[in-house]
Design a protein around this motif. Structure first.
Motif, PDB file in Angstrom:
ATOM      1  N   PHE A  66      56.559  20.806  51.310  1.00 35.85           N
ATOM      2  CA  PHE A  66      57.427  21.140  50.521  1.00 35.85           C
ATOM      3  C   PHE A  66      58.628  20.377  50.762  1.00 35.85           C
ATOM      4  CE2 PHE A  66      54.633  24.639  49.692  1.00 35.85           C
ATOM      5  CZ  PHE A  66      54.536  24.987  48.427  1.00 35.85           C
ATOM      6  N   PHE A  67      59.423  19.881  49.804  1.00 35.73           N
ATOM      7  CA  PHE A  67      60.776  19.341  49.885  1.00 35.73           C
ATOM      8  C   PHE A  67      61.690  19.809  48.795  1.00 35.73           C
ATOM      9  CE2 PHE A  67      64.127  16.504  50.253  1.00 35.73           C
ATOM     10  CZ  PHE A  67      64.267  16.415  51.550  1.00 35.73           C
ATOM     11  N   GLY A  68      62.753  20.031  48.994  1.00 37.85           N
ATOM     12  CA  GLY A  68      63.882  20.276  48.028  1.00 37.85           C
ATOM     13  C   GLY A  68      64.004  21.741  47.503  1.00 37.85           C
ATOM     14  N   ARG A 117      53.524  28.688  41.039  1.00 36.93           N
ATOM     15  CA  ARG A 117      54.946  29.298  41.318  1.00 36.93           C
ATOM     16  C   ARG A 117      55.882  28.124  41.758  1.00 36.93           C
ATOM     17  NH1 ARG A 117      54.581  35.056  44.225  1.00 36.93           N
ATOM     18  NH2 ARG A 117      52.797  36.170  43.107  1.00 36.93           N
ATOM     19  N   VAL A 118      55.628  27.453  42.725  1.00 36.82           N
ATOM     20  CA  VAL A 118      56.515  26.477  43.202  1.00 36.82           C
ATOM     21  C   VAL A 118      56.016  24.967  43.396  1.00 36.82           C
ATOM     22  CG1 VAL A 118      57.836  28.272  44.635  1.00 36.82           C
ATOM     23  CG2 VAL A 118      55.652  27.353  45.689  1.00 36.82           C
ATOM     24  N   GLY A 119      54.959  24.704  42.539  1.00 33.47           N
ATOM     25  CA  GLY A 119      54.154  23.670  42.714  1.00 33.47           C
ATOM     26  C   GLY A 119      55.013  22.160  42.633  1.00 33.47           C
ATOM     27  N   ASP A 120      56.175  22.303  41.799  1.00 31.34           N
ATOM     28  CA  ASP A 120      57.005  21.241  41.605  1.00 31.34           C
ATOM     29  C   ASP A 120      57.613  20.560  42.880  1.00 31.34           C
ATOM     30  OD1 ASP A 120      56.752  21.359  38.877  1.00 31.34           O
ATOM     31  OD2 ASP A 120      58.783  22.403  38.576  1.00 31.34           O
ATOM     32  N   PHE A 121      57.659  21.595  43.715  1.00 31.09           N
ATOM     33  CA  PHE A 121      58.303  20.919  45.383  1.00 31.09           C
ATOM     34  C   PHE A 121      57.161  20.575  46.259  1.00 31.09           C
ATOM     35  CE2 PHE A 121      61.264  24.115  43.122  1.00 31.09           C
ATOM     36  CZ  PHE A 121      62.237  23.111  43.305  1.00 31.09           C
ATOM     37  N   CYS A 122      55.931  20.628  45.876  1.00 30.02           N
ATOM     38  CA  CYS A 122      54.672  20.638  46.822  1.00 30.02           C
ATOM     39  C   CYS A 122      54.382  18.989  46.642  1.00 30.02           C
ATOM     40  CB  CYS A 122      53.732  21.416  46.671  1.00 30.02           C
ATOM     41  SG  CYS A 122      52.282  21.084  47.409  1.00 30.02           S
ATOM     42  N   PHE A 123      54.647  18.260  47.637  1.00 32.40           N
ATOM     43  CA  PHE A 123      54.593  16.793  47.721  1.00 32.40           C
ATOM     44  C   PHE A 123      53.241  16.406  48.154  1.00 32.40           C
ATOM     45  CE2 PHE A 123      55.611  15.476  51.902  1.00 32.40           C
ATOM     46  CZ  PHE A 123      56.478  16.436  52.376  1.00 32.40           C
TER      47      PHE A 123
END
Lengths: 413, 413
Positions: free
Chosen positions: B185-187, B246-252
């Motif tokens: 993750f980032f951000g 839940r938090v996939g937007d930050f998983c690169f």
């Protein structure tokens, strides 16, 4: 005073995080004359941590613990120590204020779990954390002093430098000192360096001499135990002179500085400027120079020319040169450096072109590197190296060789 | 099979070198289903090393030892183990040949002490070292297998990847496996990430979920113990879906890649090119991209404009913009990115300008960073961040935020 270091975190025992703290703290304690006899890593488990404290109490007078002070559920270092010492933690108003003001300047919201970081030991000491949210803590019980430090190295180390070293010194008024003097070398391998100093290394015990291969370069340490700083200094000086007499040409620092720091401080003193043209190092050489505060006085900037077309367009390397000698050549390096010097109007310009790998190109092997240094006055000099290793190592060493040659050039005047 | 890791070297105990091996090897062993119960560091002392082998033999079936295989006088790991096992070392012709051919390609002379690196255990295994001069060794005695590996991480790790993992697997035919699936993750900070997944972290034990703060970003690991890879995969998949929801937007990445790798592989697949204009990051962003093999397909190059004058000259930032908004502004970032895109004729250009510190400038605080992304088609986008910490951390995170926004841009299509 006997000390031990405990590092806390399941990530250490699973191997996801490396323990950089035990080594750092051992080195710092040695400098203060305090031997560290044990390094223990323990996971985020209340019982095992409790047992580790029991053992530490039985054998050490100073117990330095890193990690487990964060806001999350598995951070339980101070809670477990409080249990073990049978005391109740209390909120520290200074810690609360620091936490609130830290969050005031950030876009991230403060969650409820952050508040547990404001609790400290009664009759203990709180060390505010200028770089994170977890304060350090100290408490003394039954003759044993426990110092708890935050886990992130970017927080622990400045806290140690700014507050903890002084605190530890206050615990030991009459101490015999260990002084260690480092000499940093580049351009000579560890084997060859030892070979040159073999007789000194074998015969000397105090001061003792030891060499340590670094990521780039070798550090040699002269270490002596003495009653006073003056005595230590005199005994180190004798052997230092002999070492410099033999291999001084490769010794760029006696202050644990990086090559880029040494280069920059000479340039800043002389008010000289530099620009950089990079190919295989991809910007790393420029970056190394800009890691040093105040570097913008000397570093004007640089270009990264990663393809032949860009080498032509941005550093004016002629099509002829690229065709006749290739991008990985002294001729290309020379044109890159000279054009960059002219474009940036800097006193000096340095270029690096080479092949970081993993595959050979232009019929040249991986690791072939050319470095050129152009100056406002004087002839452009060219250096050639064959660097062994993986891509990142070639990039690192190519950048360091560039700095090494720049340092040699600056030394000449 | 129970294992332990021993790291050998006075430099570890004095704190001059950090033990990066115990963690690495524990992680690798865990992946193979082998728990590591002890990490021991011991200095270059024959007696203490001998005692460490005695203890290891009494409690482990696999003993992995790192360090002390070099050419110098204080390298005595294999000699001490040979003593302990009461065997005589013999010269290995393959090791001798490898050593001679390694030196044939180098400008450094081979010294006599290098030859001791060609000695191995009778009835043992020799692992040739493609990146250094010390081969790895293995020998089994009384049900305990000892694996000796060279100390330098640049040698030990490739040797493990290429030869040792397979060797260890050959020791354990019927094993229950531990599978660990990473999500990078980032951000999003570690606290916030845990907060979003609190219920899952607390309720799940197998698979278990744990978060680890990295130098930049957070890695979350889903770990499961199972009888087969298929079973492990199915059990991981269920919880993985919920986390990404839940938090996939930050998983690169789900492959332990760095942001720069993810960005580059998307660009290479689409045959897109990028150029970079940097101020406060000093070339680090370009360097990060060029650490990846094959990056020259996508990365054309960049400029580092470290002073205002150079920003005008090299990235065409107007005097008006610099006077009205300052160098640390979205306007300057925009002009840097757009001019660099035009000059390099790349599909995308990204710029970073900000204040790495340590002192404020232009009335702006340390840590203020502006990032712009210009594309051949479409509007230039601008991002603003306040980064807390020291100079190097600001540089690192500014570069990583730039990559993060570039990744988000590429994801949009």
């Amino acid at each position: 005073m006997k000390a031990e270091v405990i590092t806390v975190g399941t990530e250490l025992l699973m191997g996801y995080t490396l323990d950089t703290h035990s080594g750092f703290l051992s080195q710092e304690c040695a400098m203060l004359g305090i031997p560290v006899h044990f390094h223990t890593s323990v996971d985020d488990d209340r019982d095992r941590l409790y047992q580790t404290f029991q053992l530490a109490q039985s054998r050490s007078e100073l117990v330095i613990v890193c990690g487990g002070l964060g806001p999350t559920l598995d951070d339980l270092t101070k809670e477990t120590l409080a249990d073990f010492l049978n005391v109740e933690l209390i909120q520290d108003p200074a810690a609360l204020e620091a936490l609130q003001s830290a969050f005031a300047g950030r876009s991230i919201p403060m969650t409820q779990n952050n508040l547990k970081q404001t609790y400290a030991f009664p009759n203990g000491t709180t060390f505010l954390n200028s770089r994170g949210t977890a304060p350090g803590l100290a408490v003394t019980s039954e003759g044993v002093t426990y110092i708890l430090l935050p886990g992130p190295p970017g927080e622990m180390r400045p806290m140690f430098e700014d507050q903890i070293r002084e605190f530890i010194l206050s615990l030991i008024p009459n101490r015999r000192i260990i002084v260690s003097h480092p000499l940093s070398f580049f351009g000579i391998g560890e084997s060859l360096l030892e070979d040159q100093l073999k007789d000194l290394i074998q015969s000397e015990t105090s001061p003792s001499i030891a060499t340590y291969a670094e990521e780039a370069g070798v550090v040699l340490r002269i270490t002596v135990e003495a009653d006073s700083a003056k005595e230590a200094k005199a005994r180190i000086e004798l052997i230092r002179q002999e070492i410099l007499h033999r291999v001084g040409d490769f010794c760029f620092s006696e202050k644990k500085e990086a090559l880029e720091e040494v280069v920059l401080s000479i340039m800043q003193e002389r008010k000289q400027t530099v620009s950089i043209a990079e190919s295989c190092t991809g910007g790393f050489l420029t970056y190394l120079l800009t890691t040093i505060p105040g570097s913008s006085q000397a570093v004007l900037g640089g270009v990264v020319t990663y393809t032949n077309k860009i080498k032509e367009r941005m550093t004016n390397v002629s099509v002829d040169t690229l065709q006749k000698y290739g991008a990985i050549s002294g001729e290309t390096a020379t044109e890159m450096a000279e054009h960059t010097r002219d474009q940036f109007q800097s006193d000096l310009a340095i270029s690096v072109t080479g092949l970081a790998g993993p595959t050979p190109a232009e019929g040249k092997p991986v690791g072939e590197v050319w470095i050129a240094i152009a100056a406002k006055n004087g002839k452009t000099e060219v250096h050639h190296h064959m660097i062994r290793g993986q891509r990142k190592r070639v990039q690192l060493l190519a950048a360091k060789y560039a700095l090494f040659h720049l340092w040699q050039r600056l030394k000449k005047g």
